[in-house]
Design an enzyme around this catalytic site. Structure first.
Site, PDB file in Angstrom:
ATOM      1  N   ASP A 110      22.840  96.680  38.596  1.00  0.00           N
ATOM      2  CA  ASP A 110      22.133  96.754  39.877  1.00  0.00           C
ATOM      3  C   ASP A 110      20.667  97.118  39.633  1.00  0.00           C
ATOM      4  OD1 ASP A 110      21.749  96.708  42.581  1.00  0.00           O
ATOM      5  OD2 ASP A 110      22.856  98.547  43.009  1.00  0.00           O
TER       6      ASP A 110
ATOM      7  N   ASN B 293      28.248  88.423  47.344  1.00  0.00           N
ATOM      8  CA  ASN B 293      26.879  87.972  47.043  1.00  0.00           C
ATOM      9  C   ASN B 293      26.538  86.621  47.690  1.00  0.00           C
ATOM     10  OD1 ASN B 293      26.675  89.402  43.685  1.00  0.00           O
ATOM     11  ND2 ASN B 293      25.929  90.215  45.631  1.00  0.00           N
TER      12      ASN B 293
HETATM   13  C1  FPP Z   1      21.899  93.340  41.305  1.00  0.00           C
HETATM   14  O1  FPP Z   1      20.528  93.454  41.504  1.00  0.00           O
HETATM   15  C2  FPP Z   1      22.219  92.247  40.424  1.00  0.00           C
HETATM   16  C3  FPP Z   1      22.905  91.119  40.795  1.00  0.00           C
HETATM   17  C4  FPP Z   1      23.379  90.846  42.164  1.00  0.00           C
HETATM   18  C5  FPP Z   1      23.213  90.067  39.869  1.00  0.00           C
HETATM   19  C6  FPP Z   1      23.376  90.435  38.432  1.00  0.00           C
HETATM   20  C7  FPP Z   1      23.086  89.215  37.696  1.00  0.00           C
HETATM   21  C8  FPP Z   1      22.421  89.113  36.543  1.00  0.00           C
HETATM   22  C9  FPP Z   1      21.990  90.264  35.746  1.00  0.00           C
HETATM   23  C10 FPP Z   1      22.081  87.785  35.996  1.00  0.00           C
HETATM   24  C11 FPP Z   1      23.192  86.813  35.767  1.00  0.00           C
HETATM   25  C12 FPP Z   1      24.240  87.311  34.858  1.00  0.00           C
HETATM   26  C13 FPP Z   1      24.697  86.687  33.747  1.00  0.00           C
HETATM   27  C14 FPP Z   1      25.903  87.207  33.068  1.00  0.00           C
HETATM   28  C15 FPP Z   1      24.023  85.530  33.155  1.00  0.00           C
HETATM   29  P1  FPP Z   1      19.985  93.399  42.988  1.00  0.00           P
HETATM   30  O2  FPP Z   1      19.400  92.054  43.213  1.00  0.00           O
HETATM   31  O3  FPP Z   1      21.042  93.778  43.960  1.00  0.00           O
HETATM   32  O4  FPP Z   1      18.862  94.486  42.908  1.00  0.00           O
HETATM   33  P2  FPP Z   1      18.309  95.413  44.087  1.00  0.00           P
HETATM   34  O5  FPP Z   1      19.464  96.242  44.569  1.00  0.00           O
HETATM   35  O6  FPP Z   1      17.263  96.211  43.415  1.00  0.00           O
HETATM   36  O7  FPP Z   1      17.771  94.462  45.133  1.00  0.00           O
END
Ligand code: FPP
Length: 243
Positions: free
Chosen positions: A23, A71
């Site tokens: 996250d 998501n």
């Molecule tokens: C949360 O950050 C992260 C995600 C919803 C996606 C995680 C995905 C990746 C790291 C990339 C793809 C993965 C692979 C295995 C290739 P957020 O966007 O919710 O952050 P925020 O809470 O700060 O807005």
């Protein structure tokens, strides 16, 4: 009476199975006045680093929450960015996973993703299937409540078809229907970015896991942060309901 699952008495100080809720990509980007996509891109770099570190630190299983069933509520453009990064990751990393003897697994309903991605995922799973080293589990379109509901449905069908007695449904039977049934028990669940929620990730499997919430944003997470988390784990006293 329902059979109780025997918790594994664990004197080991190193976890076998670690799961991470990655996250903070958006906040990482915002702090730099960059588009959210830039945060996700750096998030993939962190996935690469941490996968290697997990192997070097001797973990048997690393499970990463890459895309939850919730998501899909994000803007279409962001979903498309995430799918593009997943495509890129699979294309760029498959050779390394094969060379590093890492076995790739996917949990969640990934067949709902686009056909080309499903084919890439199936190909990557097949190409690493014979590997005998650490297992990298990527959760895609995963939701724990849906996973448990699907397990309950399958058992209900078995009862309806006369294949089992309703009384035979116990914790062990439910667990055997989960996507993680053949993996070591989850020892440690880490969430980055200071949020303290499980967000529908591995709810059943987390029953006896140690939970660790760290402030580090996912794009800043690296081998040292993982080693620190394992150090914290080694100092926790696990009781599994006992004294
Ligand atoms: C949360 O950050 C992260 C995600 C919803 C996606 C995680 C995905 C990746 C790291 C990339 C793809 C993965 C692979 C295995 C290739 P957020 O966007 O919710 O952050 P925020 O809470 O700060 O807005």
């Amino acid at each position: 009476m329902a059979t109780q699952i025997e918790p594994r008495p664990d004197t080991a100080t190193r976890p076998r199975h670690v799961a991470i809720i990655m996250d903070g990509n958006g906040r990482w980007a915002k702090a730099r006045r960059l588009p959210r996509a830039a945060g996700h891109k750096q998030g993939v770099e962190a996935v690469r680093r941490v996968t290697r570190a997990a192997r070097d630190l001797g973990l048997e299983v690393l499970t990463l929450y890459a895309f939850s069933s919730e998501n899909w509520r994000r803007p279409e453009a962001e979903i498309s960015d995430l799918m593009g990064l997943l495509r890129h990751f699979l294309r760029a990393e498959i050779a390394t996973l094969v060379a590093d003897n890492v076995k790739l697994r996917v949990i969640g309903d990934y067949r709902a993703l686009s056909a080309d991605l499903v084919a890439m995922i199936d190909d990557a799973i097949a190409r690493t299937a014979a590997n005998t080293g650490p297992i990298l589990v990527i959760a895609l379109n995963y939701g724990a409540q849906a996973e448990i509901a699907a397990a309950a449905r399958r058992l209900a069908c078995a009862v309806r078809d006369g294949a089992m007695e309703a009384d035979a449904i116990d914790e062990t039977r439910i667990e055997s229907e989960l996507s993680t049934h053949d993996l070591p028990p989850l020892d440690l669940m880490i969430r980055t970015s200071g949020e303290q929620r499980l967000s529908n990730f591995l709810l059943w499997q987390a029953a006896y896991a140690e939970l660790l919430f760290v402030d580090t944003l996912w794009p800043d997470f690296d081998g040292a942060t993982l080693a620190d988390a394992l150090e914290v784990f080694s100092r926790r006293q696990r009781r599994f309901g006992g004294l």
